[in-house]
Design an enzyme around this catalytic site. Structure first.
Site, PDB file in Angstrom:
ATOM      1  N   SER A  24      -4.676   0.192 -36.567  1.00 19.11           N
ATOM      2  CA  SER A  24      -4.592   1.647 -36.718  1.00 19.11           C
ATOM      3  C   SER A  24      -4.612   2.362 -35.381  1.00 19.11           C
ATOM      4  O   SER A  24      -5.259   1.912 -34.423  1.00 19.11           O
ATOM      5  CB  SER A  24      -5.771   2.133 -37.570  1.00 19.11           C
ATOM      6  OG  SER A  24      -5.905   3.532 -37.526  1.00 19.11           O
ATOM      7  N   TYR A  35     -14.731   3.468 -38.701  1.00 16.07           N
ATOM      8  CA  TYR A  35     -13.453   2.929 -39.144  1.00 16.07           C
ATOM      9  C   TYR A  35     -12.648   2.408 -37.961  1.00 16.07           C
ATOM     10  O   TYR A  35     -12.115   1.295 -37.993  1.00 16.07           O
ATOM     11  CB  TYR A  35     -12.652   4.007 -39.881  1.00 16.07           C
ATOM     12  CG  TYR A  35     -11.222   3.601 -40.177  1.00 16.07           C
ATOM     13  CD1 TYR A  35     -10.941   2.679 -41.178  1.00 16.07           C
ATOM     14  CD2 TYR A  35     -10.165   4.132 -39.436  1.00 16.07           C
ATOM     15  CE1 TYR A  35      -9.629   2.295 -41.438  1.00 16.07           C
ATOM     16  CE2 TYR A  35      -8.862   3.751 -39.692  1.00 16.07           C
ATOM     17  CZ  TYR A  35      -8.600   2.840 -40.692  1.00 16.07           C
ATOM     18  OH  TYR A  35      -7.300   2.459 -40.941  1.00 16.07           O
ATOM     19  N   GLU A  44      -6.269   4.866 -34.917  1.00 13.19           N
ATOM     20  CA  GLU A  44      -7.653   5.311 -34.729  1.00 13.19           C
ATOM     21  C   GLU A  44      -8.387   4.423 -33.725  1.00 13.19           C
ATOM     22  O   GLU A  44      -9.449   4.796 -33.227  1.00 13.19           O
ATOM     23  CB  GLU A  44      -8.399   5.322 -36.063  1.00 13.19           C
ATOM     24  CG  GLU A  44      -7.982   6.438 -36.998  1.00 13.19           C
ATOM     25  CD  GLU A  44      -8.512   7.802 -36.577  1.00 13.19           C
ATOM     26  OE1 GLU A  44      -9.566   7.847 -35.909  1.00 13.19           O
ATOM     27  OE2 GLU A  44      -7.875   8.820 -36.913  1.00 13.19           O
TER      28      GLU A  44
END
Length: 352
Positions: free
Chosen positions: A128, A152, A130
């Protein structure tokens, strides 16, 4: 003989689009689903109901290594796409332990089961953007340093390196797809893009007059999920495994998404910034605004701000373009219109 694939997270947004793509390509598609999904198929299978009869579904969880061993042994997939995860960033702050447990241990379980039962199976890990978090360069590419700003993001960094380790240590064909934000009408209601499209649909249908959001200035590189699953498949068709950033190369603020959504419906709004107020005080203000039925309000509420914000994500997918021949087909404007149109036609109250 048709290729076999196993998709974890087959009932999710990406899993459903990927399953469609692989069925079109003649694959035998197997999916890992939780038993609770089998007990409530009308709700849990909403994204795959139209193809469910063409899929082979296996009950199990990422936490159960013995069950994963059994599934890999029985299915003997040629390709495995590991998409299942606790993927809602805001929830990862509220329940960081579960996020780390599911995302990190689950990835290791899948890779270990694959290694022991089908070591020639090609593996895709859903990394990801992120992971970049507090970005160290713009745009972000495969060599950009990771600096996650949420549990996460931390879990995805760990999964990235677990995948890399299995590739380098055990000669597993394992790829990391560093996908930037990708959305669709199948996005969960808890994600900001679907919250916007469904919220605007609710206002258009006269069911509400307020849209509650957090940081409107956060910038993201948004693409269409249907385009991004094609990149996943392309990674596993290469001669050698590698890692790829998948992104549009454009960045837009949350407010830009909001403005396009409202513009699409011909509505206008008044902005109220309440995010510096205590939550209870902000809630009181929201109740007052709800009583002003003749006006529409976009409200920045403190509840929806992250403890540590990711301000800017913008990906450089030039490697994927050059080596995979991949590029996005759906523009940002087309994506917003697609999502709003879907929620207008299929209006239902946001279950969250």
């Amino acid at each position: 003989m048709a290729k076999r694939t196993l998709i974890t997270g087959v009932t999710g947004q990406d899993g459903s689009y990927l399953a469609e793509l692989l069925l079109e390509k003649g694959y035998e598609v197997h999916g890992l689903v939780r038993r609770v999904a089998l007990e409530d198929p009308s709700h849990k299978f909403s994204r795959i109901n139209h193809i469910k009869d063409d899929l082979y579904l296996h009950s199990g969880t990422l936490e159960s290594y013995s069950r994963l061993i059994e599934i890999f042994e029985n299915v003997k997939p040629d390709e495995c796409y590991h998409l299942a995860a606790q993927s809602f960033v805001h929830e990862s702050f509220d329940d960081g332990f579960s996020t780390l447990e599911i995302n990190i241990k689950g990835t290791r379980h899948v890779l270990s089961a694959l290694r022991h039962k089908v070591p020639d199976c090609k593996f895709y890990f859903a990394a990801s953007s992120e992971m970049f978090g507090k970005v160290h360069e713009v745009p972000q590419k495969e060599t950009t340093r990771f600096h996650p700003r949420s549990p996460y993001g931390v879990s995805k960094v760990d999964g990235f390196f677990i995948t890399t380790n299995f590739r380098e240590s055990y000669n597993i064909f394992a790829c990391n797809g560093i996908l930037f934000n990708h959305e669709s009408p199948r996005r969960g209601f808890e994600f900001v893009t679907r919250k916007i499209s469904s919220g605007v649909a609710s206002i258009k249908n006269g069911k509400d007059n307020i849209l509650l959001l957090g940081n409107l200035d956060a910038k993201r590189d948004w693409g269409f999920a249907g385009d991004y699953v094609r990149a996943m498949w392309l990674m596993l068709q290469q001669d050698k495994p590698d890692d790829y950033v998948i992104a549009t190369g454009e960045t837009h603020t949350v407010k830009e998404f909001v403005d396009l959504a409202f513009e699409y419906t011909g509505l206008d709004y008044e902005l109220k910034d309440l995010h510096k107020l205590p939550e209870k005080k902000a809630d009181e203000r929201v109740r007052d605004l709800r009583n002003q039925k003749d006006k529409i309000f976009l409200v920045q509420h403190p509840t929806f701000f992250r403890p540590a914000e990711v301000d800017l994500l913008k990906g450089d997918a030039s490697k994927a373009n050059k080596e995979l021949g991949w590029e996005p087909q759906v523009s940002f404007e087309e994506l917003v219109a697609m999502m709003v149109e879907h929620d207008l036609k299929n209006y239902q109250p946001n279950p969250k």
